[in-house]
Design a protein around this motif. Structure first.
Motif, short mmCIF file in Angstrom:
data_model
loop_
_atom_site.label_atom_id
_atom_site.label_comp_id
_atom_site.label_asym_id
_atom_site.label_seq_id
_atom_site.Cartn_x
_atom_site.Cartn_y
_atom_site.Cartn_z
N VAL A 11 0.83 -1.21 0.00
CA VAL A 11 0.00 0.00 0.00
C VAL A 11 0.86 1.26 0.00
CG1 VAL A 11 -1.64 1.34 1.37
CG2 VAL A 11 -2.01 -1.10 1.02
N VAL A 12 1.90 1.29 0.82
CA VAL A 12 2.77 2.47 0.88
C VAL A 12 3.48 2.69 -0.45
CG1 VAL A 12 4.86 3.39 1.95
CG2 VAL A 12 3.07 2.41 3.37
N PHE A 14 2.48 1.65 -3.39
CA PHE A 14 1.49 2.03 -4.39
C PHE A 14 1.17 3.51 -4.32
CE2 PHE A 14 -2.88 2.64 -5.83
CZ PHE A 14 -2.81 2.10 -7.11
N ILE A 15 1.01 4.03 -3.11
CA ILE A 15 0.70 5.45 -2.94
C ILE A 15 1.88 6.32 -3.37
CG2 ILE A 15 0.23 7.24 -1.23
CD1 ILE A 15 -1.46 5.11 0.25
N LEU A 16 3.10 5.94 -2.97
CA LEU A 16 4.27 6.75 -3.30
C LEU A 16 4.65 6.69 -4.77
CD1 LEU A 16 6.59 6.08 -0.24
CD2 LEU A 16 5.24 8.12 -0.73
N MET A 18 2.58 6.20 -7.42
CA MET A 18 1.52 6.51 -8.36
C MET A 18 2.04 7.53 -9.37
SD MET A 18 -2.32 7.28 -7.11
CE MET A 18 -2.15 6.75 -5.43
N LEU A 21 1.62 11.66 -9.03
CA LEU A 21 1.30 12.17 -7.70
C LEU A 21 2.49 12.91 -7.11
CD1 LEU A 21 -0.80 12.34 -5.45
CD2 LEU A 21 0.19 10.28 -4.50
N THR A 39 -0.45 11.67 -16.31
CA THR A 39 0.20 10.39 -16.54
C THR A 39 0.19 10.06 -18.02
OG1 THR A 39 0.28 8.11 -15.82
CG2 THR A 39 -1.89 9.02 -16.19
N HIS A 47 6.65 3.06 -13.86
CA HIS A 47 6.29 3.01 -12.44
C HIS A 47 5.88 1.60 -12.02
CE1 HIS A 47 6.28 7.29 -11.07
NE2 HIS A 47 6.41 7.46 -12.37
N TYR A 51 7.71 -0.41 -9.13
CA TYR A 51 6.88 -0.89 -8.02
C TYR A 51 7.15 -2.37 -7.73
CZ TYR A 51 2.66 -2.41 -5.57
OH TYR A 51 1.78 -2.96 -4.69
#
Length: 69
Positions: A11-12, A14-16, A18, A21, A39, A47, A51
């Motif tokens: 989750v962390v 994925f958020i960082l 994106m 963002l 994007t 990305h 990831y």
């Protein structure tokens, strides 16, 4: 006991990671753009590779584990 390490790390990351963002590699007009909230197909591919590479390193090579009591 459940191992929450993979969930939290995924989750962390994925958020960082994106696209658009915080950072976009490759950007629309430059190689790296910061906080443009846009994007492209190329940036999604880059990305995604970053990831899964980092997720593999954290979960398999390092072996992050978080147990809920």
């Amino acid at each position: 006991m459940a191992d929450w390490g993979p969930v939290v790390i995924a989750v962390v990351l994925f958020i960082l990671l994106m696209p658009g963002l915080l950072i976009q590699i490759p950007g629309n007009s430059r190689v790296v753009e910061f906080g443009n909230l846009q994007t492209s197909g190329k940036s999604i591919l880059v990305h995604t590779i970053i990831y899964f590479g980092l997720l593999t390193i954290f979960l398999i090579a390092i072996g992050v584990h978080i147990y809920a009591g």
